[in-house]
Design a protein around this motif. Sequence first.
Motif, short mmCIF file in Angstrom:
data_model
loop_
_atom_site.label_atom_id
_atom_site.label_comp_id
_atom_site.label_asym_id
_atom_site.label_seq_id
_atom_site.Cartn_x
_atom_site.Cartn_y
_atom_site.Cartn_z
N UNK A 1 0.83 -1.20 0.00
CA UNK A 1 0.00 0.00 0.00
C UNK A 1 0.87 1.26 0.00
N UNK A 2 2.05 1.18 0.60
CA UNK A 2 2.98 2.31 0.63
C UNK A 2 3.95 2.29 -0.54
N UNK A 3 3.61 1.54 -1.57
CA UNK A 3 4.38 1.49 -2.81
C UNK A 3 5.81 1.00 -2.56
N UNK A 4 5.93 0.00 -1.70
CA UNK A 4 7.22 -0.60 -1.37
C UNK A 4 7.29 -1.99 -1.99
N UNK A 5 8.38 -2.25 -2.72
CA UNK A 5 8.56 -3.54 -3.35
C UNK A 5 9.01 -4.56 -2.32
N UNK A 6 8.58 -5.80 -2.52
CA UNK A 6 8.98 -6.90 -1.64
C UNK A 6 9.75 -7.92 -2.46
N UNK A 7 10.69 -8.58 -1.82
CA UNK A 7 11.55 -9.53 -2.51
C UNK A 7 11.15 -10.97 -2.34
N UNK A 8 9.86 -11.25 -2.28
CA UNK A 8 9.40 -12.63 -2.12
C UNK A 8 8.03 -12.77 -2.74
N UNK A 9 7.64 -14.01 -2.96
CA UNK A 9 6.31 -14.33 -3.49
C UNK A 9 6.04 -15.78 -3.17
N UNK A 10 4.86 -16.27 -3.51
CA UNK A 10 4.50 -17.65 -3.22
C UNK A 10 3.42 -17.73 -2.17
N UNK A 11 3.19 -18.93 -1.65
CA UNK A 11 2.18 -19.11 -0.61
C UNK A 11 2.68 -18.55 0.71
N UNK A 12 1.75 -18.23 1.57
CA UNK A 12 2.08 -17.59 2.83
C UNK A 12 2.93 -18.49 3.72
N UNK A 13 2.58 -19.76 3.79
CA UNK A 13 3.32 -20.67 4.65
C UNK A 13 4.73 -20.92 4.13
N UNK A 14 4.89 -20.98 2.81
CA UNK A 14 6.23 -21.16 2.26
C UNK A 14 7.14 -19.98 2.62
N UNK A 15 6.60 -18.78 2.53
CA UNK A 15 7.39 -17.60 2.85
C UNK A 15 7.78 -17.60 4.32
N UNK A 16 6.84 -17.92 5.20
CA UNK A 16 7.12 -17.89 6.64
C UNK A 16 8.13 -18.96 7.02
N UNK A 17 7.93 -20.19 6.53
CA UNK A 17 8.84 -21.27 6.90
C UNK A 17 10.23 -21.07 6.29
N UNK A 18 10.28 -20.53 5.11
CA UNK A 18 11.58 -20.25 4.50
C UNK A 18 12.33 -19.18 5.30
N UNK A 19 11.63 -18.16 5.74
CA UNK A 19 12.26 -17.10 6.53
C UNK A 19 12.69 -17.62 7.89
N UNK A 20 11.88 -18.47 8.51
CA UNK A 20 12.27 -19.04 9.80
C UNK A 20 13.51 -19.92 9.67
#
Length: 813
Positions: A496-515
């Motif tokens: 919403x603040x026009x900030x790019x993010x460096x990830x995509x995919x399902x929510x659980x994949x992103x969380x478990x990958x980051x953990x």
Amino acid sequence: MTGVLTRDNSAEGYVGFIMVQQLNYESNRDVVIPTTNQQKRPALSWALRNVPVPLLCKFRPIVGQCCQQCTPDSLSHHRKKFGQNPSLGFHNILNINEIHTRYRGWLVRRLCCLLFVSGCRVDPSPVNSRQERVCQSNRVREALTADRRAPEGGDSQGQLQPLSSFPCIINTCISPSLLRCVGWLMIKMFSSVFGSIQVNLNHLTALHRATDEGSLLVYVYVRQSIMDSTLLSLALFCNNLRVPYTIFPVRINNSFLRWILQKIGVILLPPSAATEQDAEMDRLYSPIMTCLVSELLHEGQALSVGVSAESGQGGQWLARIRQLIKEGSVPDITVVPVGISYEYVPEMHMQVGWLLRWLSSLLYRKPEGIVRINFSQPFSLKEMCESWRFRVVKWRPLQDLLLPVIFDNRTESDFGQRKMSWLLPSPNAPGSKEPTNQDEDFSITIIVHLIFSAISCMAVMSTSLLSSLLLFRHRKGVSISVLCRDVAWLTEELLFRNKDVGFTGSLTDVVHYSLALLAPHLIIAAVPSRKDPLVVPRPTLAASLHLNQQAHIVTHTFILEAVGACAVSAMLYEVAGSGVSSEVRSDSRDGEEVKGDLEFDVVLLQSELTERALQLCHLLPPGFIPPCQSSQSFALDAIDSLVRCGILIMEEVPKDNPICDFWKREGALTWTTSDDPYQSDSDCEEPDFCSYKVSQPSRCPDMLFFLCRMLAGHLRTLYWTTSFLDHLHTPLPEAVFVTQLSSHLCDTANKKKEHYESCSQETALAAVRTLIDLGVLMEEQREEGVFMGVTSLFKLPANRQKVQRFISKYLYN
């Protein structure tokens, strides 16, 4: 609501805190499993397993556009070629196969990387007579004449003897064969370090266009790691763009390593200088480096400069480039801010022995993390210098802005921009020319603007998002299901603040990958009474510093809301300290104040909130506030952002006298001339009397405290540094002062068993710079070096306590 300012003492947070003391890293590793193994993942609610990350497929926000106020011509010139083709996507420069070569076949698939590197474009880098041109320049001749080491009346050979340590730097060049060899080695090495290095192809179109037009490109990035410049050069090399000459102010003693780096365009420090500050002490260093930059630009070469927002290193190189434009030596420069985002930053040093051990460790380790490189839109530095559109207000010393507030002897509100002269160190060499105040302010403004632009175009990685949630919202622990919901919410807020993010995919994949990436700094424990495991940040110095470093980009994105939340917290702190509420009863003619406990049902005046936010802006390090925006305007936007978030609710406060009652004023109505430029349509009308109340929904306190914690680390370091001055009685050498300060910060955090993020060297250095600008500390130049001491005004404990009280009201406890 009474007692809402206390910390969350829920059972979830308490259990998570207890698990910190019971589990170790080995048990944590058994819980965190890579995302490819679905069966060994921690239990998770079925409702969250297939929820996608809130992204609009490949249509991401267009980030990195140049400033519309400072460089409107550059914005319109490159707009058609910048970020307008979302189908290009991203390019992983480590993923090289036979498609990237002109050949096909079985053997090509095994030698594709070597064939790709050999086919990359390398522009020539002539060094013929460069040393002679530098030595014969007027700037160097004047420096040699003023230098005491130059023999009087000697021949030209005798005059050039003081330059004996500079030819190796002046003759830095780019060898095509060696560059391709090093490029192939870097691709192989980074393939063992990172999972991928992604470059936004939408941004490269504008760079190719600028290169075809013959523009002189200067890449500016914020220093985060020793690999920043290498990643930038490799990304340009793999995309057939000119590899820049890299300004790398690091001391390297090994002669072979120095020779290799100087053959691939790396400009190092002189062998006799240990730091960049030591090199600047030599009166010949600055004029020679200025002439070297001029010669490189005349040859059509590109440059890359790293700038540090904490120490100010790198700013003098940008000032030299700006000076060349002012003198007319260079017609124009095209500046490209670069944002480099890491999911995982490996430690690396520039010693040969350490490099060999680090390279050998890559044989048995898996690559971790992703690197995202975003190139901002190119803009003309000459347009910025000549337009003067970015000079909103004049730079003012921090003492003039805050000392009247701290000592409560202010007569009127002071507005201005904090002057950070340490971003452009003055020449320390004897006899060096001091820049004028106008030139210094001009260069500082450009440096701050480029720091802000480089940070703004960085992408928020998944580890940064998770680190901010764990550090600022769930310090006592959180279940994975709740963490997933917060990740989805925070991602939507970033987009919403026009900030790019460096990830995509399902929510659980992103969380478990980051953990999995943050596993060494977390404790993940399975509690029998809960279905979801608990995630707790480790209460250690290394873990807190790593999470705080990763969360910095999220803080930069929410800086408006964070400043506004701290301003609200400061007013609530003042109300709690006075024991009264700032609510004004409508049935009281004299504005009777209501006695009682602190509640959220208080009225906060807009003028007071804006004033608190404005004062806090002056304490922030560079890079957070756009320099082309005044501090007053930024403070107003900070309060408005809390209204948009739902934290504040606008409320009308009744007045004794109506606004339209003109006849009770002193004197009659006055008329103004029609050609008055400051004429208003309602000269007799009073300004709007606006006030706010803190909203009462249950999630509002959590959101308010989440924003306050974003700036708590920096403010707490400032508070602890001020308390450290109680133990400082005599001036100390700068190195000794910083060492003792770091020990004091670590000891204070160890006593409290928390807040280790306030012990980082970067925040400590920023706190020292702030106290110097505030007039609390002073720098004394002696023959032995720079000494740090307390000024005479703040040797009194009462004055230091006033500074601590001023800082503590913004600090959320």
